[in-house]
Write a protein that holds these residues in place. Sequence first.
Motif, PDB file in Angstrom:
ATOM      1  N   LEU A  68      67.755   5.560 -11.112  1.00  0.00           N
ATOM      2  CA  LEU A  68      69.165   5.840 -10.843  1.00  0.00           C
ATOM      3  C   LEU A  68      69.647   5.095  -9.606  1.00  0.00           C
ATOM      4  O   LEU A  68      70.787   4.619  -9.573  1.00  0.00           O
ATOM      5  N   LEU A  69      68.811   4.973  -8.593  1.00  0.00           N
ATOM      6  CA  LEU A  69      69.189   4.249  -7.385  1.00  0.00           C
ATOM      7  C   LEU A  69      69.523   2.800  -7.721  1.00  0.00           C
ATOM      8  O   LEU A  69      70.522   2.266  -7.257  1.00  0.00           O
ATOM      9  N   GLU A  70      68.713   2.187  -8.564  1.00  0.00           N
ATOM     10  CA  GLU A  70      68.944   0.794  -8.954  1.00  0.00           C
ATOM     11  C   GLU A  70      70.193   0.641  -9.809  1.00  0.00           C
ATOM     12  O   GLU A  70      70.937  -0.319  -9.665  1.00  0.00           O
ATOM     13  N   ALA A  71      70.426   1.609 -10.706  1.00  0.00           N
ATOM     14  CA  ALA A  71      71.516   1.466 -11.675  1.00  0.00           C
ATOM     15  C   ALA A  71      72.846   2.077 -11.220  1.00  0.00           C
ATOM     16  O   ALA A  71      73.907   1.561 -11.553  1.00  0.00           O
ATOM     17  N   TYR A  72      72.788   3.199 -10.487  1.00  0.00           N
ATOM     18  CA  TYR A  72      74.010   3.953 -10.198  1.00  0.00           C
ATOM     19  C   TYR A  72      74.206   4.325  -8.737  1.00  0.00           C
ATOM     20  O   TYR A  72      75.309   4.558  -8.301  1.00  0.00           O
ATOM     21  N   GLY A  73      73.149   4.517  -8.016  1.00  0.00           N
ATOM     22  CA  GLY A  73      73.239   4.974  -6.632  1.00  0.00           C
ATOM     23  C   GLY A  73      72.302   6.143  -6.393  1.00  0.00           C
ATOM     24  O   GLY A  73      71.532   6.533  -7.258  1.00  0.00           O
ATOM     25  N   ARG A  74      72.388   6.686  -5.196  1.00  0.00           N
ATOM     26  CA  ARG A  74      71.480   7.769  -4.806  1.00  0.00           C
ATOM     27  C   ARG A  74      71.728   9.035  -5.622  1.00  0.00           C
ATOM     28  O   ARG A  74      72.867   9.382  -5.906  1.00  0.00           O
ATOM     29  N   TRP A  75      70.636   9.691  -5.961  1.00  0.00           N
ATOM     30  CA  TRP A  75      70.673  10.955  -6.697  1.00  0.00           C
ATOM     31  C   TRP A  75      69.394  11.707  -6.425  1.00  0.00           C
ATOM     32  O   TRP A  75      68.338  11.087  -6.342  1.00  0.00           O
ATOM     33  N   PRO A  76      69.424  13.009  -6.366  1.00  0.00           N
ATOM     34  CA  PRO A  76      70.589  13.872  -6.210  1.00  0.00           C
ATOM     35  C   PRO A  76      71.032  13.899  -4.749  1.00  0.00           C
ATOM     36  O   PRO A  76      70.198  13.917  -3.846  1.00  0.00           O
ATOM     37  N   LEU A  77      72.315  13.897  -4.548  1.00  0.00           N
ATOM     38  CA  LEU A  77      72.825  13.973  -3.187  1.00  0.00           C
ATOM     39  C   LEU A  77      72.637  15.389  -2.651  1.00  0.00           C
ATOM     40  O   LEU A  77      72.709  16.366  -3.396  1.00  0.00           O
ATOM     41  N   CYS A  78      72.436  15.470  -1.349  1.00  0.00           N
ATOM     42  CA  CYS A  78      72.303  16.768  -0.684  1.00  0.00           C
ATOM     43  C   CYS A  78      73.697  17.373  -0.565  1.00  0.00           C
ATOM     44  O   CYS A  78      74.521  16.901   0.218  1.00  0.00           O
ATOM     45  N   ALA A  79      73.954  18.390  -1.345  1.00  0.00           N
ATOM     46  CA  ALA A  79      75.276  19.014  -1.368  1.00  0.00           C
ATOM     47  C   ALA A  79      75.592  19.734  -0.056  1.00  0.00           C
ATOM     48  O   ALA A  79      76.737  19.731   0.394  1.00  0.00           O
ATOM     49  N   ALA A  80      74.596  20.331   0.571  1.00  0.00           N
ATOM     50  CA  ALA A  80      74.834  21.071   1.814  1.00  0.00           C
ATOM     51  C   ALA A  80      75.288  20.137   2.926  1.00  0.00           C
ATOM     52  O   ALA A  80      76.249  20.421   3.640  1.00  0.00           O
ATOM     53  N   CYS A  81      74.610  19.023   3.083  1.00  0.00           N
ATOM     54  CA  CYS A  81      74.978  18.088   4.151  1.00  0.00           C
ATOM     55  C   CYS A  81      76.273  17.349   3.821  1.00  0.00           C
ATOM     56  O   CYS A  81      77.064  17.070   4.721  1.00  0.00           O
ATOM     57  N   ALA A  82      76.507  17.049   2.562  1.00  0.00           N
ATOM     58  CA  ALA A  82      77.725  16.343   2.165  1.00  0.00           C
ATOM     59  C   ALA A  82      78.968  17.173   2.485  1.00  0.00           C
ATOM     60  O   ALA A  82      80.013  16.622   2.804  1.00  0.00           O
ATOM     61  N   ALA A  83      78.842  18.480   2.415  1.00  0.00           N
ATOM     62  CA  ALA A  83      79.974  19.358   2.714  1.00  0.00           C
ATOM     63  C   ALA A  83      80.287  19.394   4.207  1.00  0.00           C
ATOM     64  O   ALA A  83      81.402  19.710   4.598  1.00  0.00           O
ATOM     65  N   GLU A  84      79.303  19.029   5.046  1.00  0.00           N
ATOM     66  CA  GLU A  84      79.473  19.143   6.491  1.00  0.00           C
ATOM     67  C   GLU A  84      79.733  17.828   7.204  1.00  0.00           C
ATOM     68  O   GLU A  84      80.292  17.823   8.281  1.00  0.00           O
ATOM     69  N   ASP A  85      79.283  16.722   6.640  1.00  0.00           N
ATOM     70  CA  ASP A  85      79.471  15.444   7.336  1.00  0.00           C
ATOM     71  C   ASP A  85      79.730  14.322   6.339  1.00  0.00           C
ATOM     72  O   ASP A  85      79.740  14.533   5.140  1.00  0.00           O
ATOM     73  N   ASP A  86      79.940  13.151   6.857  1.00  0.00           N
ATOM     74  CA  ASP A  86      80.283  11.999   6.029  1.00  0.00           C
ATOM     75  C   ASP A  86      79.089  11.084   5.787  1.00  0.00           C
ATOM     76  O   ASP A  86      79.250   9.890   5.623  1.00  0.00           O
ATOM     77  N   ASP A  87      77.888  11.638   5.788  1.00  0.00           N
ATOM     78  CA  ASP A  87      76.674  10.848   5.642  1.00  0.00           C
ATOM     79  C   ASP A  87      75.896  11.314   4.411  1.00  0.00           C
ATOM     80  O   ASP A  87      74.883  12.002   4.535  1.00  0.00           O
ATOM     81  N   PRO A  88      76.385  10.977   3.215  1.00  0.00           N
ATOM     82  CA  PRO A  88      75.689  11.444   2.022  1.00  0.00           C
ATOM     83  C   PRO A  88      74.292  10.825   1.926  1.00  0.00           C
ATOM     84  O   PRO A  88      74.109   9.639   2.178  1.00  0.00           O
ATOM     85  N   HIS A  89      73.333  11.668   1.614  1.00  0.00           N
ATOM     86  CA  HIS A  89      71.962  11.196   1.438  1.00  0.00           C
ATOM     87  C   HIS A  89      71.336  11.944   0.275  1.00  0.00           C
ATOM     88  O   HIS A  89      71.767  13.037  -0.086  1.00  0.00           O
ATOM     89  N   ALA A  90      70.331  11.296  -0.303  1.00  0.00           N
ATOM     90  CA  ALA A  90      69.651  11.879  -1.450  1.00  0.00           C
ATOM     91  C   ALA A  90      68.572  12.844  -0.992  1.00  0.00           C
ATOM     92  O   ALA A  90      67.988  12.691   0.083  1.00  0.00           O
ATOM     93  N   LEU A  91      68.316  13.825  -1.819  1.00  0.00           N
ATOM     94  CA  LEU A  91      67.177  14.693  -1.614  1.00  0.00           C
ATOM     95  C   LEU A  91      65.919  13.908  -1.983  1.00  0.00           C
ATOM     96  O   LEU A  91      65.991  12.946  -2.759  1.00  0.00           O
ATOM     97  N   SER A  92      64.790  14.324  -1.474  1.00  0.00           N
ATOM     98  CA  SER A  92      63.538  13.667  -1.844  1.00  0.00           C
ATOM     99  C   SER A  92      62.623  14.677  -2.519  1.00  0.00           C
ATOM    100  O   SER A  92      62.810  15.892  -2.390  1.00  0.00           O
ATOM    101  N   VAL A  93      61.659  14.154  -3.259  1.00  0.00           N
ATOM    102  CA  VAL A  93      60.691  15.000  -3.952  1.00  0.00           C
ATOM    103  C   VAL A  93      59.473  15.166  -3.043  1.00  0.00           C
ATOM    104  O   VAL A  93      58.902  14.182  -2.581  1.00  0.00           O
ATOM    105  N   GLU A  94      59.104  16.411  -2.800  1.00  0.00           N
ATOM    106  CA  GLU A  94      57.899  16.704  -2.026  1.00  0.00           C
ATOM    107  C   GLU A  94      57.107  17.779  -2.740  1.00  0.00           C
ATOM    108  O   GLU A  94      57.701  18.707  -3.285  1.00  0.00           O
ATOM    109  N   PRO A  95      55.796  17.668  -2.776  1.00  0.00           N
ATOM    110  CA  PRO A  95      55.014  16.549  -2.277  1.00  0.00           C
ATOM    111  C   PRO A  95      55.189  15.327  -3.178  1.00  0.00           C
ATOM    112  O   PRO A  95      55.545  15.464  -4.349  1.00  0.00           O
ATOM    113  N   GLU A  96      54.936  14.151  -2.626  1.00  0.00           N
ATOM    114  CA  GLU A  96      55.086  12.931  -3.418  1.00  0.00           C
ATOM    115  C   GLU A  96      54.095  12.892  -4.567  1.00  0.00           C
ATOM    116  O   GLU A  96      54.391  12.359  -5.619  1.00  0.00           O
ATOM    117  N   LEU A  97      52.914  13.415  -4.364  1.00  0.00           N
ATOM    118  CA  LEU A  97      51.909  13.500  -5.416  1.00  0.00           C
ATOM    119  C   LEU A  97      51.216  14.842  -5.275  1.00  0.00           C
ATOM    120  O   LEU A  97      50.303  15.004  -4.469  1.00  0.00           O
TER     121      LEU A  97
END
Length: 119
Positions: A68-97
Amino acid sequence: MASPEIEAALHGARALILADLTARDVADAAVVSLVEEAVTHRRWWLEQWPDGTGFVLGLVAQDVQDALLEAYGRWPLCAACAAEDDDPHALSVEPELGPDPRWVCGKRGVVVAAVGELS
């Protein structure tokens, strides 16, 4: 032909990733195709390492996120932070493996939801 355990893990991963995509309203046909590609790739991976069934959900989530990052952009965006500031960022998967993957806000260091349970 993959074993029943591998197929069950892949079908479960597909369903949970689609649930997250649907929850964030991005599950159109092109995106579902990206999920199918990720599942196909991980089927081969699991056939090589059958003990990895517990890790496949997190890996498919990361594969879809990368596609999705390659085709459309970051996903999923952090909804909590997006509501508070202008710095949208994606959530990450943890643990990676590892088992029981979660969507995590790296900015705040908090678990937002288990993979498959985004709202």
